[in-house]
Design an enzyme around this catalytic site. Structure first.
Site, PDB file in Angstrom:
ATOM      1  N   SER A 153       0.833  -1.200   0.000  1.00  0.00           N
ATOM      2  CA  SER A 153       0.000   0.000   0.000  1.00  0.00           C
ATOM      3  C   SER A 153       0.874   1.259   0.000  1.00  0.00           C
ATOM      4  O   SER A 153       1.699   1.432  -0.897  1.00  0.00           O
ATOM      5  CB  SER A 153      -0.973  -0.039   1.178  1.00  0.00           C
ATOM      6  OG  SER A 153      -1.967   0.951   1.059  1.00  0.00           O
ATOM      7  N   ASP A 280      -9.605  -4.027  -6.095  1.00  0.00           N
ATOM      8  CA  ASP A 280      -9.140  -3.254  -4.936  1.00  0.00           C
ATOM      9  C   ASP A 280     -10.119  -2.097  -4.698  1.00  0.00           C
ATOM     10  O   ASP A 280     -10.239  -1.202  -5.537  1.00  0.00           O
ATOM     11  CB  ASP A 280      -7.733  -2.711  -5.210  1.00  0.00           C
ATOM     12  CG  ASP A 280      -7.105  -2.023  -3.997  1.00  0.00           C
ATOM     13  OD1 ASP A 280      -7.847  -1.510  -3.138  1.00  0.00           O
ATOM     14  OD2 ASP A 280      -5.859  -1.987  -3.924  1.00  0.00           O
ATOM     15  N   HIS A 307      -7.583  -5.125  -1.442  1.00  0.00           N
ATOM     16  CA  HIS A 307      -6.447  -4.264  -1.124  1.00  0.00           C
ATOM     17  C   HIS A 307      -5.513  -4.992  -0.163  1.00  0.00           C
ATOM     18  O   HIS A 307      -5.821  -5.166   1.016  1.00  0.00           O
ATOM     19  CB  HIS A 307      -6.919  -2.954  -0.504  1.00  0.00           C
ATOM     20  CG  HIS A 307      -5.795  -1.989  -0.250  1.00  0.00           C
ATOM     21  ND1 HIS A 307      -5.049  -1.440  -1.282  1.00  0.00           N
ATOM     22  CD2 HIS A 307      -5.258  -1.508   0.900  1.00  0.00           C
ATOM     23  CE1 HIS A 307      -4.116  -0.646  -0.776  1.00  0.00           C
ATOM     24  NE2 HIS A 307      -4.225  -0.675   0.543  1.00  0.00           N
TER      25      HIS A 307
END
Length: 333
Positions: A153, A280, A307
């Site tokens: 991320s 995502d 995600h």
């Protein structure tokens, strides 16, 4: 030997839901269900403070492999926003790499994990220089024949940017892998506000507000925020902190400061892989489709995974462990 691809990830129903994948990725349920081996990287881990200059330090944990064979190299792991060296996905990936013969360093970004009291200045996502310095110091402290970095991320975004800058610092990085990295922060913020279900923003805001309060408690003489600012939404609180604590003149300029959208990754000259998923719900896949990448950067977009989830079964194990280990091992060979 062929490497795993995102197209190989076919979780059973209902794990094909991007929302379920995302919610489970950092959940306490997943942490409880993971086997003990997923926490192996915490055993005999050594706490390390990394000097990044100007009196500032970043914290991390170093674990040396104990396979009895020569180390494959040094694996450096970056967590996501408001994660830490002890985030579930970091522990699981680190433990897998340790089993494969890698020494593992898990780095906390400023004000993440238990590091709020280390430095008075506040974390923000454009503090890339100190992460590049930290990489150089880690490589100096723990020399290895191969050095690979994986980030998740926001940590994936940091990993890509740091890899672009590391060559200027003579930092010996061999490979970087980013899982669901933030590509265009402005688009990501808009998506969280307008397209993602409300509970994602609520989840991040709860963790961020807690982190800010911990920072204020660590340095009571400083003024990081006004109390009423904590009640603002993500966009307005970000703007308030940017204007108060950075030299960026606007929220838009700050968000652009850590973007890797468009052709910016053409400056990345080492082998790299970007793994993301089309479902995502946090980072829009459109930004990945619009990337202009050099030949040494592999873009792998899976159909499923959410995600930073990629949870393959009801035992909560992750496809990304095999994915990252296979690519790291190929670099070491």
């Amino acid at each position: 030997m062929s490497l795993p691809r995102g197209a190989d990830f076919h979780p059973p129903w209902p794990l094909r839901s991007g929302h379920i994948q995302t919610m489970l990725s950092s959940s306490g349920i997943r942490r409880q269900l993971l086997p003990r081996r997923a926490h192996k990287v915490q055993v005999n881990a050594r706490e390390v403070l990394v000097d990044v200059g100007h009196g500032d330090r970043l914290s991390g944990r170093y674990t040396a492999q104990e396979t009895g064979a020569e180390s494959r190299g040094l694996a450096i792991l970056f967590h996501g926003w408001e994660g830490s060296v002890d985030s579930t996905y970091v522990l699981q990936t680190g433990s897998r790499l340790l089993e494969d013969g890698w020494d593992v360093f898990r780095l906390n970004f400023r004000d993440h994990g238990d590091s709020h009291g280390l430095n008075e200045a506040l974390f923000h996502s454009c503090r890339i220089d100190e992460v590049v310095v930290a990489l150089g110091e880690i490589c100096r402290m723990f020399p290895a024949k191969a050095v690979c970095v994986a980030g998740f991320s926001l940590g994936g975004n940091f990993a890509l940017r740091a890899a672009m800058l590391a060559s200027n610092q003579a930092t010996p990085l061999d490979y970087v892998l980013a899982v669901c990295p933030i590509i265009d922060p402005a688009e990501g913020l808009f998506s969280l506000e307008s397209n993602a279900p409300w509970f994602y923003q609520a989840y991040f805001m709860r963790k961020w507000r807690r982190s800010l309060r911990l920072k204020q408690e660590a340095f009571p003489q400083a003024t990081y925020f006004e109390l009423d600012e904590l009640n603002q939404n993500m966009r307005d609180l970000t703007r308030s902190l940017v204007l108060r604590h950075t030299d960026f003149g606007s929220l838009e300029s700050y968000l652009d400061g850590y973007s890797v959208a468009g052709d910016r990754l053409k400056a990345l000259h080492i082998p790299a892989t970007i793994l993301t998923s089309r479902d995502d719900p946090v980072i829009p896949v459109g930004a990945f489709d619009q990337l202009e990448l050099p030949p040494n950067v592999e873009l792998d977009i899976a159909s499923y995974g959410g995600h930073c989830g990629f949870i393959r079964d009801y035992g909560m194990t992750s496809f990304t462990d095999d994915y990252i280990a296979a690519r790291f091992n190929a670099i070491a060979r």
